[in-house]
Motif scaffolding. Structure first.
Motif, short mmCIF file in Angstrom:
data_model
loop_
_atom_site.label_atom_id
_atom_site.label_comp_id
_atom_site.label_asym_id
_atom_site.label_seq_id
_atom_site.Cartn_x
_atom_site.Cartn_y
_atom_site.Cartn_z
N TYR A 251 -0.39 36.06 -29.58
CA TYR A 251 -1.26 35.56 -28.51
C TYR A 251 -1.95 34.26 -28.94
O TYR A 251 -2.00 33.28 -28.20
CB TYR A 251 -2.29 36.65 -28.19
CG TYR A 251 -3.26 36.34 -27.07
CD1 TYR A 251 -2.82 36.01 -25.80
CD2 TYR A 251 -4.63 36.41 -27.29
CE1 TYR A 251 -3.72 35.74 -24.78
CE2 TYR A 251 -5.54 36.16 -26.28
CZ TYR A 251 -5.07 35.83 -25.04
OH TYR A 251 -5.97 35.57 -24.03
N LEU B 266 -1.51 30.40 -27.24
CA LEU B 266 -2.66 29.63 -26.75
C LEU B 266 -2.78 28.31 -27.49
O LEU B 266 -3.07 27.26 -26.89
CB LEU B 266 -3.95 30.44 -26.93
CG LEU B 266 -4.15 31.66 -26.05
CD1 LEU B 266 -5.43 32.39 -26.45
CD2 LEU B 266 -4.21 31.28 -24.58
N ALA C 206 -8.74 32.68 -29.49
CA ALA C 206 -7.92 33.84 -29.16
C ALA C 206 -8.72 35.13 -29.22
O ALA C 206 -8.55 36.03 -28.38
CB ALA C 206 -6.73 33.93 -30.11
N GLN D 139 0.05 36.94 -16.93
CA GLN D 139 -0.21 35.89 -17.91
C GLN D 139 0.82 34.77 -17.85
O GLN D 139 0.81 33.86 -18.68
CB GLN D 139 -0.23 36.49 -19.31
CG GLN D 139 -1.37 37.45 -19.57
CD GLN D 139 -2.69 36.74 -19.78
OE1 GLN D 139 -2.86 35.95 -20.69
NE2 GLN D 139 -3.66 37.03 -18.92
#
Length: 366
Positions: A12, A16, A109, A329
């Motif tokens: 993740y 990002l 994150a 997402q």
């Protein structure tokens, strides 16, 4: 093995980082963000630029303090100068986590780590359940992060790393998530307060611009209610909206049929059956116990009149817009552009609204 490196947090975080802190020489192509990966949070301080306050939640479901235990956590701040919380110590960021330096992408994150055992939005939700939390922990399904407890004078040797054995001891212990433990878990700041205003109220910022982009199809303003409870209990502050800035201005309503039939310029007949709010922003204030106050501008994702044809077309085909679930997402181009256009229009009208007088508010903060 450090569990922070093998959980889905790492995946993740990297996605990002590549999206928002990409390499400058890639010409838009996907590539590892090498420079961002080395950007330590302690170095993100500028004399003339923004000072980031990255909000996280310290998981405290086993705390001795009933307030933190019921909330499920405490506000945990990650910033260039200091890291910590009320329930722990506040320590200089440069001396914190020396064995595994905290980077800006990691902090960001963590702040968005919604899927995490023992947590939930505003301290509530299914992942607070014991069995589901244990299952997520055993499968290492977490977007959050293991960190050493901030304590004054802590050096390199006193900061443990979350390996399998230490983490398992905390996960399985009946008192594993308390403020006195040497290893702590931090997760999405929204698990404590989702609007990111709590730390600004603590600092009594003169002007607070709050963007509420949560999925809220029923316009219950749950995140605002959590914020009001948190700052009321912890700081004795309250939020007031009155006069022409009542919260009802943000709630979409069906246009008057008579005005739609007359094609009044102030109404929208397309898409059929759509509802529109008067505007996407209101102005209020935070009032403190000693009589002082701060200006609060609340910006809400809501459909407003006068959007371009493509955005209204997307709204017609996707009735949940602009409150589609955050579980999605992966936006396609059409969806991304609809939200971008909506955000642009709401912000543009806020800047031009003479009743808000944003320019005057900024001058007063200088």
């Amino acid at each position: 093995m450090n569990l922070n490196y093998i959980s889905i947090h790492r995946y993740y975080r990297d996605r990002l980082m590549e999206a928002f802190l990409p390499r400058p020489d890639t010409d838009g192509t996907t590539a590892a963000a090498v420079e961002a990966d080395r950007a330590e949070l302690a170095g993100m301080r500028s004399e003339n630029g923004p000072y980031p306050l990255v909000n996280a939640n310290l998981v405290l479901v086993d705390s001795d303090c009933r307030r933190w235990r019921k909330r499920g956590g405490d506000a945990f701040l990650l910033s260039p100068l200091y890291c910590g919380s009320t329930s722990t110590a506040w320590v200089p960021t440069a001396r914190y986590m020396q064995r595994d330096p905290l980077t800006l992408p990691t902090a960001v994150a963590i702040s968005g780590a919604a899927a995490h055992p023992n947590t939930g939005a505003g301290g509530a939700g299914p992942t607070r359940g014991t069995m589901l939390s244990l299952l997520m922990a055993l499968l290492n399904v977490r977007l959050g992060y293991w960190v050493p407890r901030p304590e004054a004078g802590a050096g390199r040797r006193r900061q443990p790393v979350a390996n399998h054995f230490r983490a398992a001891w905390h996960e399985l212990s009946p008192r594993g998530f308390a403020e006195h433990r040497r290893l702590l878990q931090i997760s999405d700041g929204g698990h404590f307060e989702n609007l990111g205003v709590y730390e600004l109220v603590r600092r009594r910022a003169k002007l607070i611009v709050c963007c509420d982009a949560a999925a809220d199809p029923g316009f219950d303003f749950k995140d605002l209610q959590v914020l009001m409870r948190r700052i009321g209990t912890d700081f004795g502050a309250r939020i007031e909206f009155d006069g022409d800035d009542r919260i009802e201005r943000l709630i979409p309503r069906t246009p008057d049929p008579a005005l739609v039939r007359a094609r009044d310029p102030g109404t929208d007949a397309y898409p059929v059956g759509a509802r529109f709010a008067e505007r996407g922003h209101i102005r209020g204030r935070v009032v403190f116990p000693d009589g002082g106050s701060s200006t609060l501008i609340l910006v809400k994702t809501t459909t407003i009149p006068g959007l371009d044809l493509l955005t209204r077309g997307y709204q017609g085909a996707n009735r949940a817009f602009p409150d589609q679930s955050t579980a999605d997402q992966f936006f396609d181009e059409e969806q991304f552009e609809a939200y971008r256009e909506l955000g642009w229009e709401i912000a543009d009208r806020l800047v031009r609204d003479r009743r808000v007088d944003l320019e005057g508010l900024l001058r007063a903060c200088a």
